[in-house]
Design an enzyme around this catalytic site. Sequence first.
Site, PDB file in Angstrom:
ATOM      1  CG  HIS A  54      -9.375 -36.012  38.590  1.00 27.14           C
ATOM      2  ND1 HIS A  54      -9.780 -34.734  38.890  1.00 27.14           N
ATOM      3  CD2 HIS A  54      -9.794 -36.246  37.313  1.00 27.14           C
ATOM      4  CE1 HIS A  54     -10.426 -34.225  37.837  1.00 27.14           C
ATOM      5  NE2 HIS A  54     -10.435 -35.127  36.869  1.00 27.14           N
ATOM      6  CD  GLU A  55      -7.835 -38.773  35.060  1.00 21.66           C
ATOM      7  OE1 GLU A  55      -8.810 -39.118  34.362  1.00 21.66           O
ATOM      8  OE2 GLU A  55      -7.485 -37.577  35.163  1.00 21.66           O
ATOM      9  N   GLY A  61      -4.058 -36.222  32.987  1.00 17.33           N
ATOM     10  CA  GLY A  61      -4.821 -37.453  33.112  1.00 17.33           C
ATOM     11  C   GLY A  61      -6.048 -37.413  32.221  1.00 17.33           C
ATOM     12  CB  CYS A  87     -11.671 -32.012  35.193  1.00 14.07           C
ATOM     13  SG  CYS A  87     -12.364 -33.438  34.336  1.00 14.07           S
ATOM     14  CG  LEU A  88      -7.954 -32.606  30.086  1.00 16.20           C
ATOM     15  CD1 LEU A  88      -7.324 -33.707  29.256  1.00 16.20           C
ATOM     16  CD2 LEU A  88      -7.372 -31.246  29.693  1.00 16.20           C
ATOM     17  CG  HIS A  90     -13.034 -38.825  35.098  1.00 17.81           C
ATOM     18  ND1 HIS A  90     -14.078 -38.031  34.696  1.00 17.81           N
ATOM     19  CD2 HIS A  90     -11.962 -38.004  35.186  1.00 17.81           C
ATOM     20  CE1 HIS A  90     -13.647 -36.772  34.559  1.00 17.81           C
ATOM     21  NE2 HIS A  90     -12.367 -36.736  34.857  1.00 17.81           N
ATOM     22  CD  GLN A 144     -11.769 -36.825  31.410  1.00 23.57           C
ATOM     23  OE1 GLN A 144     -10.808 -37.501  31.752  1.00 23.57           O
ATOM     24  NE2 GLN A 144     -11.794 -35.512  31.518  1.00 23.57           N
TER      25      GLN A 144
HETATM   26 NI    NI Z   1     -11.035 -35.147  34.909  1.00 23.88          NI
END
Ligand code: NI
Length: 186
Positions: free
Chosen positions: A132-133, A46, A90-91, A136, A51
């Site tokens: 999660h997204e 995701g 998370c990236l 963000h 991000q």
């Molecule tokens: Ni994330």
Amino acid sequence: MATLEIRIFGDPVLRQRAHEVEDFDGRLTQLAEDMLETMRAAPGVGLAANQVGVLKRLFTWEVEEEGGAVVNPTLLDADASEVEVDDEGCLSFPGLFFPVERPLRVEVGYRDLDGEERSVQLEGFNARVWLHEMDHLNGILFIDHLAKHDKREALKAMREYRMERGLEAPQTPKGPGSLLLGRKLR
Ligand code: NI
């Protein structure tokens, strides 16, 4: 298509609320394609627009061949009686995984890249990814859901990550305990 730079924790854009998408145009489609490519290359399941430094309510996701772009998502329903704890990463927090509790089942309304209204019922890992997204897009990060000691560990790890790479120190994040932590680490 192009891969975009993924913003790392400490970048203020990760703490900002993204804006509703109003124009469902070629630029949005291009951004979604670039985000999908960036997410796959990372690799991740995701990626939210914040991000990659864009404050639009858009995220991409992909779990076992299923996925795509989600625009202006809203949580329609979440069954609070059934939750699941699972490791989450998370990236924007490379290499970190911590247990996070999430509702097992959710229903989400959203628009596709053509602006069509849709809704979907999600379960388990897919529900986790979407929640999660969606966090963000509101400037909320998975560390905000962690137990105190896990959050402390995550912040320490990210401080080291940024120092090793010569990135400037993370700004003091919002949230309980973070101020104390920022001081303590100095
Ligand atoms: Ni994330």
